[in-house]
Scaffold this active site. Structure first.
Site, PDB file in Angstrom:
ATOM      1  N   LEU A   1       0.752  -1.162   0.063  1.00  0.00           N
ATOM      2  CA  LEU A   1       0.183  -0.129  -0.047  1.00  0.00           C
ATOM      3  C   LEU A   1       1.088   1.350   0.069  1.00  0.00           C
ATOM      4  O   LEU A   1       2.103   1.280   0.530  1.00  0.00           O
ATOM      5  CB  LEU A   1      -0.889  -0.059   1.295  1.00  0.00           C
ATOM      6  CG  LEU A   1      -1.674  -1.069   1.297  1.00  0.00           C
ATOM      7  CD1 LEU A   1      -2.637  -1.180   2.582  1.00  0.00           C
ATOM      8  CD2 LEU A   1      -2.800  -1.491   0.156  1.00  0.00           C
ATOM      9  N   HIS A   2       0.183   2.401  -0.698  1.00  0.00           N
ATOM     10  CA  HIS A   2       0.854   3.619  -0.746  1.00  0.00           C
ATOM     11  C   HIS A   2      -0.076   4.639  -0.496  1.00  0.00           C
ATOM     12  O   HIS A   2      -1.221   4.313  -0.314  1.00  0.00           O
ATOM     13  CB  HIS A   2       1.788   3.866  -1.833  1.00  0.00           C
ATOM     14  CG  HIS A   2       0.914   3.621  -3.031  1.00  0.00           C
ATOM     15  ND1 HIS A   2      -0.175   4.055  -3.491  1.00  0.00           N
ATOM     16  CD2 HIS A   2       1.257   2.430  -4.128  1.00  0.00           C
ATOM     17  CE1 HIS A   2      -0.699   3.643  -4.798  1.00  0.00           C
ATOM     18  NE2 HIS A   2      -0.010   2.667  -5.210  1.00  0.00           N
ATOM     19  N   GLU A   3       0.163   5.683  -0.412  1.00  0.00           N
ATOM     20  CA  GLU A   3      -0.647   6.864  -0.174  1.00  0.00           C
ATOM     21  C   GLU A   3      -1.989   6.784  -1.178  1.00  0.00           C
ATOM     22  O   GLU A   3      -3.054   7.242  -0.942  1.00  0.00           O
ATOM     23  CB  GLU A   3       0.110   8.319  -0.292  1.00  0.00           C
ATOM     24  CG  GLU A   3      -0.600   9.646   0.071  1.00  0.00           C
ATOM     25  CD  GLU A   3      -1.131   9.330   1.454  1.00  0.00           C
ATOM     26  OE1 GLU A   3      -0.359   8.771   2.577  1.00  0.00           O
ATOM     27  OE2 GLU A   3      -2.301   9.974   1.529  1.00  0.00           O
ATOM     28  N   GLY A   4      -1.673   6.493  -2.347  1.00  0.00           N
ATOM     29  CA  GLY A   4      -2.781   6.579  -3.250  1.00  0.00           C
ATOM     30  C   GLY A   4      -3.916   5.414  -2.826  1.00  0.00           C
ATOM     31  O   GLY A   4      -5.369   5.632  -2.994  1.00  0.00           O
ATOM     32  N   HIS A   5      -3.439   4.550  -2.441  1.00  0.00           N
ATOM     33  CA  HIS A   5      -4.402   3.126  -1.870  1.00  0.00           C
ATOM     34  C   HIS A   5      -5.154   3.945  -0.442  1.00  0.00           C
ATOM     35  O   HIS A   5      -6.267   3.745  -0.337  1.00  0.00           O
ATOM     36  CB  HIS A   5      -3.771   2.080  -1.283  1.00  0.00           C
ATOM     37  CG  HIS A   5      -3.015   0.971  -2.342  1.00  0.00           C
ATOM     38  ND1 HIS A   5      -1.769   0.999  -2.531  1.00  0.00           N
ATOM     39  CD2 HIS A   5      -3.836   0.381  -3.355  1.00  0.00           C
ATOM     40  CE1 HIS A   5      -1.551   0.281  -3.667  1.00  0.00           C
ATOM     41  NE2 HIS A   5      -2.683  -0.224  -4.093  1.00  0.00           N
TER      42      HIS A   5
ATOM     43  N   GLN B   1      -4.313 -13.077 -12.812  1.00  0.00           N
ATOM     44  CA  GLN B   1      -4.185 -11.545 -13.602  1.00  0.00           C
ATOM     45  C   GLN B   1      -2.842 -11.380 -13.860  1.00  0.00           C
ATOM     46  O   GLN B   1      -2.452 -10.276 -14.506  1.00  0.00           O
ATOM     47  CB  GLN B   1      -4.636 -10.444 -12.725  1.00  0.00           C
ATOM     48  CG  GLN B   1      -4.146  -9.867 -11.787  1.00  0.00           C
ATOM     49  CD  GLN B   1      -4.874  -8.803 -10.896  1.00  0.00           C
ATOM     50  OE1 GLN B   1      -6.169  -8.932 -10.317  1.00  0.00           O
ATOM     51  NE2 GLN B   1      -4.538  -7.416 -11.149  1.00  0.00           N
TER      52      GLN B   1
ATOM     53  N   LYS C   1      -5.999   5.690 -12.205  1.00  0.00           N
ATOM     54  CA  LYS C   1      -4.606   5.298 -12.757  1.00  0.00           C
ATOM     55  C   LYS C   1      -4.691   4.084 -13.662  1.00  0.00           C
ATOM     56  O   LYS C   1      -4.212   4.094 -14.529  1.00  0.00           O
ATOM     57  CB  LYS C   1      -3.429   5.127 -11.599  1.00  0.00           C
ATOM     58  CG  LYS C   1      -2.032   4.862 -12.537  1.00  0.00           C
ATOM     59  CD  LYS C   1      -0.821   4.666 -11.440  1.00  0.00           C
ATOM     60  CE  LYS C   1      -1.029   3.390 -10.886  1.00  0.00           C
ATOM     61  NZ  LYS C   1      -0.671   2.363 -11.612  1.00  0.00           N
TER      62      LYS C   1
ATOM     63  N   GLN D   1      -8.671  -0.714 -16.471  1.00  0.00           N
ATOM     64  CA  GLN D   1      -9.459  -1.636 -15.432  1.00  0.00           C
ATOM     65  C   GLN D   1     -10.807  -1.250 -14.806  1.00  0.00           C
ATOM     66  O   GLN D   1     -11.823  -1.804 -14.749  1.00  0.00           O
ATOM     67  CB  GLN D   1      -8.400  -1.701 -14.385  1.00  0.00           C
ATOM     68  CG  GLN D   1      -8.982  -2.282 -13.051  1.00  0.00           C
ATOM     69  CD  GLN D   1      -7.987  -2.813 -12.096  1.00  0.00           C
ATOM     70  OE1 GLN D   1      -7.067  -3.653 -12.214  1.00  0.00           O
ATOM     71  NE2 GLN D   1      -7.839  -1.898 -10.967  1.00  0.00           N
TER      72      GLN D   1
ATOM     73  N   SER E   1       2.410   0.806  -6.698  1.00  0.00           N
ATOM     74  CA  SER E   1       3.196  -0.389  -5.895  1.00  0.00           C
ATOM     75  C   SER E   1       4.446  -0.779  -6.762  1.00  0.00           C
ATOM     76  O   SER E   1       5.477  -1.013  -6.273  1.00  0.00           O
ATOM     77  CB  SER E   1       2.393  -1.525  -5.664  1.00  0.00           C
ATOM     78  OG  SER E   1       1.345  -1.139  -5.089  1.00  0.00           O
TER      79      SER E   1
HETATM   80  O1  PAF Z   1      -5.835  -2.724  -9.169  1.00  0.00           O
HETATM   81  C1  PAF Z   1      -5.543  -3.754  -8.134  1.00  0.00           C
HETATM   82  O2  PAF Z   1      -4.944  -3.521  -7.456  1.00  0.00           O
HETATM   83  C2  PAF Z   1      -6.305  -5.176  -9.011  1.00  0.00           C
HETATM   84  O3  PAF Z   1      -6.109  -5.233 -10.148  1.00  0.00           O
HETATM   85  C3  PAF Z   1      -7.408  -5.640  -8.052  1.00  0.00           C
HETATM   86  C4  PAF Z   1      -8.741  -4.407  -8.621  1.00  0.00           C
HETATM   87  C5  PAF Z   1      -7.296  -5.360  -6.686  1.00  0.00           C
HETATM   88  C6  PAF Z   1      -7.817  -6.896  -8.618  1.00  0.00           C
HETATM   89  O4  PAF Z   1      -7.055  -7.706  -8.233  1.00  0.00           O
END
Ligand code: PAF
Length: 281
Positions: A33-37, A61, A149, A153, A186
Site C-alpha cells: 500500500l501507498h498513499e494512493g491506496h 491476472q 490510474k 481496469q 506499488s
Molecule cells: O488494481 C488492483 O490492485 C487489482 O487489479 C485489483 C482491482 C485489486 C484486482 O486484483
C-alpha cells in the site's frame, strides 16, 4: 480492525451490517500500500458506514512471465497502515480460499479488454474481472472505489457491473501523484534512484500532450508523436504503447473533438509503469 480470511465469515459479516442498514464501501487492493491506496480508503470512509479493504495478490491476472512471485508484499506494514486509517475489515484470503481445486469460471469483458494493456497482457483483464466479481459477491458492498490510474481496469469494472447487473456503485478516484508528478504505484518500488528520475518521462509526456491540445493541436497522430518523443528523450524508457482514444470505448481516435484519453505504458528497468490523462480541447 478485524482481519477476515474465510469467504463465509466475510459474507456473514456483510449480511449482518446490511441488515443493520449500514452502507459498505469496498477498496480492492493487492497490498504494497501507498498513499494512493490510503486515499481510496479515506474516500471509502466518506461514502460508507463501514470500509472493507481486500488484500489479495490475485494470481490469475499475472501471465507466467510476469511479476507475481516478486510482487512486493509486506502484510504487517499494510495491516498497520489500514488500521491507522480506521478500516473496519481487512479481507485477506489465501489463494486456495479464492481458487479451490476445480475452480473453472472466467469472466471476460471482450471489447474493452482488447486494446492498450490488454494487447500486451493477454488474459490479464479476465483475471481482474473474475476476481472483482468474486469480491463483489463475497463482500457485498454498496460502493467500490478504484483508482483512475488503472483507467482501462476501471472501465472494464464499470462494464462488468452494468452487463452482469451487480448492485454496486463504482467510484473512480483521481490518480494520486508524488510531488514531482509520478503516479503512485506499488511497482514504483522496483525503481532504483536513476530509474525513479527516468520514470518522470511518463508525466512529462502527458503534460506535453496536454499543452499541445491547449495550443490547438487536434490531430491524434501529432499528439501521440509528441508524447512518444517526450518519452524517447529518456534513453532507458521502452514504450509498450502510447494511445489516444475515446474515454468510453477505448477505441483510438484520429481527431480530438471532445475529451480524449491519452494512455501510456512504459518499461523502465524491471518496472512496467502506466499513466493516463484526460485531454480536453
Ligand atoms: O488494481 C488492483 O490492485 C487489482 O487489479 C485489483 C482491482 C485489486 C484486482 O486484483
Amino acid at each position: 480492525m478485524v482481519i477476515v480470511e474465510q469467504i463465509s465469515e466475510m459474507q456473514r459479516w456483510s449480511d449482518a451490517e446490511r441488515r443493520q442498514g449500514r452502507r459498505i464501501a469496498l477498496v480492492p487492493t493487492m497490498g504494497a500500500l501507498h498513499e494512493g491506496h490510503l486515499s481510496l480508503v479515506r474516500d471509502g470512509k466518506m461514502r460508507g458506514d463501514r470500509v472493507v479493504v481486500s488484500l489479495f495478490v490475485n494470481p490469475t491476472q499475472f501471465a507466467p512471465q510476469e511479476d507475481f512471485a516478486g510482487y512486493p508484499r509486506d502484510f504487517e506494514r499494510d495491516r498497520r497502515l489500514l488500521d491507522a486509517e480506521g478500516t473496519d475489515v481487512l479481507f485477506h484470503p489465501a489463494p486456495q480460499e479464492m481458487y479451490p481445486e476445480g475452480f473453472d469460471a472466467e469472466i471476460e469483458i471482450r471489447d474493452l479488454s482488447a486494446p492498450l494493456c490488454g494487447a500486451v497482457r493477454p488474459g490479464h483483464f479476465k483475471g481482474v474481472a473474475t476476481v472483482v466479481a468474486k469480491l463483489f459477491n463475497i463482500v457485498r458492498p454498496h460502493v467500490a472505489i478504484f483508482g483512475c490510474k488503472d483507467y482501462q481496469q476501471l472501465q472494464i469494472i464499470r462494464r462488468l457491473v452494468r452487463d452482469l447487473n451487480f448492485d454496486v456503485e463504482i467510484i473512480g478516484h483521481p490518480t494520486v501523484r508524488e510531488p514531482d508528478g509520478l503516479a503512485m504505484s506499488s511497482r514504483n518500488a522496483y525503481l532504483n534512484s536513476e530509474e525513479r528520475k527516468a520514470a518522470l518521462c511518463l508525466y512529462r509526456s502527458l503534460r506535453h500532450a496536454e499543452e499541445m491540445v491547449g495550443c490547438g493541436e487536434r490531430r491524434g497522430a501529432a499528439i501521440v508523436a509528441g508524447a512518444r518523443a517526450e518519452i524517447a528523450r529518456e534513453a532507458s524508457a521502452r514504450i509498450d504503447y502510447v494511445s489516444l482514444c475515446d474515454p468510453e470505448s477505448l477505441r483510438e481516435i484520429d481527431l480530438v473533438q471532445d475529451a480524449v484519453l491519452l494512455a501510456l505504458a512504459v518499461r523502465i528497468g524491471k518496472a512496467r509503469l502506466i499513466d493516463n490523462m484526460i485531454l480536453k480541447p
